[in-house]
Design an enzyme around this catalytic site. Structure first.
Site, PDB file in Angstrom:
ATOM      1  N   TYR A  23      51.148  50.103  43.288  1.00 37.04           N
ATOM      2  CA  TYR A  23      50.443  51.239  42.683  1.00 37.04           C
ATOM      3  C   TYR A  23      51.186  52.544  42.946  1.00 37.04           C
ATOM      4  CZ  TYR A  23      47.039  47.515  43.239  1.00 37.04           C
ATOM      5  OH  TYR A  23      46.428  46.300  43.252  1.00 37.04           O
ATOM      6  N   TYR A 151      36.632  43.700  42.817  1.00 37.20           N
ATOM      7  CA  TYR A 151      38.086  43.627  42.657  1.00 37.20           C
ATOM      8  C   TYR A 151      38.483  42.149  42.693  1.00 37.20           C
ATOM      9  CZ  TYR A 151      43.070  43.850  43.268  1.00 37.20           C
ATOM     10  OH  TYR A 151      44.419  43.658  43.080  1.00 37.20           O
ATOM     11  N   ASP A 252      34.688  34.576  44.698  1.00 36.44           N
ATOM     12  CA  ASP A 252      36.036  35.006  45.056  1.00 36.44           C
ATOM     13  C   ASP A 252      36.033  35.352  46.545  1.00 36.44           C
ATOM     14  OD1 ASP A 252      38.388  36.345  45.574  1.00 36.44           O
ATOM     15  OD2 ASP A 252      38.312  37.599  43.780  1.00 36.44           O
ATOM     16  N   LYS A 281      44.916  35.281  50.571  1.00 31.70           N
ATOM     17  CA  LYS A 281      45.123  36.217  51.678  1.00 31.70           C
ATOM     18  C   LYS A 281      45.322  35.551  53.059  1.00 31.70           C
ATOM     19  CE  LYS A 281      44.079  40.597  49.731  1.00 31.70           C
ATOM     20  NZ  LYS A 281      43.249  40.799  48.543  1.00 31.70           N
TER      21      LYS A 281
END
Ligand code: PLP
Length: 436
Positions: A23, A151, A252, A281
């Site tokens: 980003y 997200y 998720d 992750k």
């Protein structure tokens, strides 16, 4: 390229001009800090400074760095093979990892699809749900319902279910699929629950179930969409509404998995089982990139019910080049075993108590909107956006590494962080918040 290609000083300059960061702008990049080593919970910068990693490398490094057991697992696997294709070939690390995952996952999970990143595991979950309905002759059921503030990753399918305001929908409007959004719950425990919390979700589901393949959400903790926690009762009601309206539920757990919220998976806090589940992750303890999509027998049976080519012919249509990379699987097996052999629940509880205690003084600041803690996650929400570059510098001066975003200064440290290190970490957070 030989080892001395760069002189000591110019590699950073080259990097700044040619290498993109997350980003980030290529023309006006924020400062980045060169790391030469990581050990325990410490990152070592090139200039010799050492900082406590309060981010666990974005939720991943739950055991810290340079973990002997994990190093050994990678080295042992490397002697056999680093990688082979998974199309037509297989290997024991993949089977062992699948066995371990099914042992710790919600009871109904039966099948594992390995991929290389969280976003891809979300794409695979979406495909599973769409193929499921396609195979039942209900191809109209192809959209997704989620809650605001979520997200799920940066690829196009995942992006379509990220928060429509803070996500990238405006930038890619007309390109990102139009999904349905319900209001997120606003209460974080079951005591303050009221029926109004589920009203928006219920009405979306009621009005659109005929076109919905699945509901997707992050259970209990919404991560990068705003670091918000919500009541388990919401998830229980979502589960029963999904059953009532015949819509699949995708959890998720990419951020919440592997103990971060105090239970192995966050969905356990509501006592529910998803139909499809994404993990990533912390899966490899932060060593390698690996993710997985798990599903129930119902979902895989449903996909296999397809009879002809047009219905997908009963095969799941995905297959990444690095699917089930053996090095990544081997280190994931070692990481999960290390977690299971450790007093992780006690550690997360201890961190939770310490964070609650040590961050509470920040509530006194007029600049602070909220301070909240769940498991090994501590969040200070400011009233204004944080100047990331400046705050990061102040934290580093105090020996702490964090990456604030938006209005949030937050931490999710490795579970092995010691009391004194946690004290230093939270003191630094309080100091930047309370600084006049
Ligand atoms: C990080 C994250 C993803 C995306 O994972 P990547 O590995 O960055 O692609 C998806 N969902 C959640 C909840 C996440 O926290």
């Amino acid at each position: 390229m030989n080892k001395d290609f760069f002189s000591q000083s110019d590699w950073l300059d080259f990097e700044r001009r040619h290498v993109w960061h997350p980003y980030a702008s290529m023309q006006q990049p924020l400062q980045v800090y060169p790391v030469v080593a990581a050990n325990g919970v410490m990152l070592e910068f090139e200039d010799g400074r050492r900082v406590i990693d309060g981010m666990a490398s974005w939720w991943c490094a739950i055991h810290g760095y340079a973990v002997p057991e994990l190093n050994a697992a990678i080295e042992a696997q490397l002697k056999n093979m680093a990688h082979v294709m998974f199309g037509g070939l297989t290997h024991k690390p993949a089977a062992e990892l699948a066995a371990l995952l099914l042992q710790i996952a919600p009871e109904n999970m039966a099948h594992v699809f390995f991929s290389d990143s969280g976003s891809v595991s979300v794409e695979v979950a979406i495909k599973m749900a769409i193929q499921y309905w396609h195979a039942q002759g209900k191809a109209k059921k192809s959209r997704l319902l989620t809650i605001r503030g979520g997200y799920h990753g940066d690829t196009f399918g995942a992006m379509s279910v990220c928060d429509p305001d803070t996500g990238m929908h405006h930038l890619f409007s007309g390109i990102v699929a139009q999904q349905l959004f319900a209001d997120a719950p606003t209460v974080d425990d079951d005591e303050t629950w009221s029926d109004a919390q589920i009203a928006s979700f219920r009405s979306r589901l009621k009005n659109h179930h005929h076109e919905l393949a699945a509901v997707i959400l992050e259970p209990i903790v919404q991560g990068a969409g705003g670091m918000r926690f919500y009541a388990p009762e919401f998830l229980r009601q979502v589960r029963s509404l999904c059953d009532a309206y015949d819509v699949l539920l995708i959890c998720d757990e990419i951020a919440t998995g592997f103990g971060r919220t105090g239970t192995m998976f966050a969905s356990e806090q509501a006592g529910i089982q998803p139909d499809i589940m994404c993990i990533g992750k912390a899966l490899t303890g932060g060593y390698m990139t690996l993710a997985a999509t798990l599903c129930s027998e119902k979902v895989s049976d449903g996909i296999h019910a397809a009879e002809d080519e047009q219905d997908g012919a009963g095969v799941l249509m995905h297959g990444p080049t690095f699917m089930a990379n053996p090095l990544a699987c081997a280190v994931a097996v070692a990481s999960i075993q290390l977690l299971l052999d450790s007093p992780w629940q006690q550690r997360v509880l201890t961190i939770e108590k310490a964070l609650k205690h040590m961050l509470s003084p920040c509530k006194a600041s007029a600049d602070v909107a909220d301070v909240r803690v769940k498991g090994a996650i501590g969040v200070i929400e400011m009233k204004q956006s944080v100047d990331v570059g400046r705050v990061q510098q102040q934290l580093i001066e105090q020996g702490v590494w964090l990456r604030p975003f938006g209005k949030l200064i937050y931490t999710m440290p490795p579970y092995v962080i010691e009391a004194s290190q946690l004290e230093q970490l939270t003191s630094a957070m309080c100091a930047v918040v309370l600084r006049p």
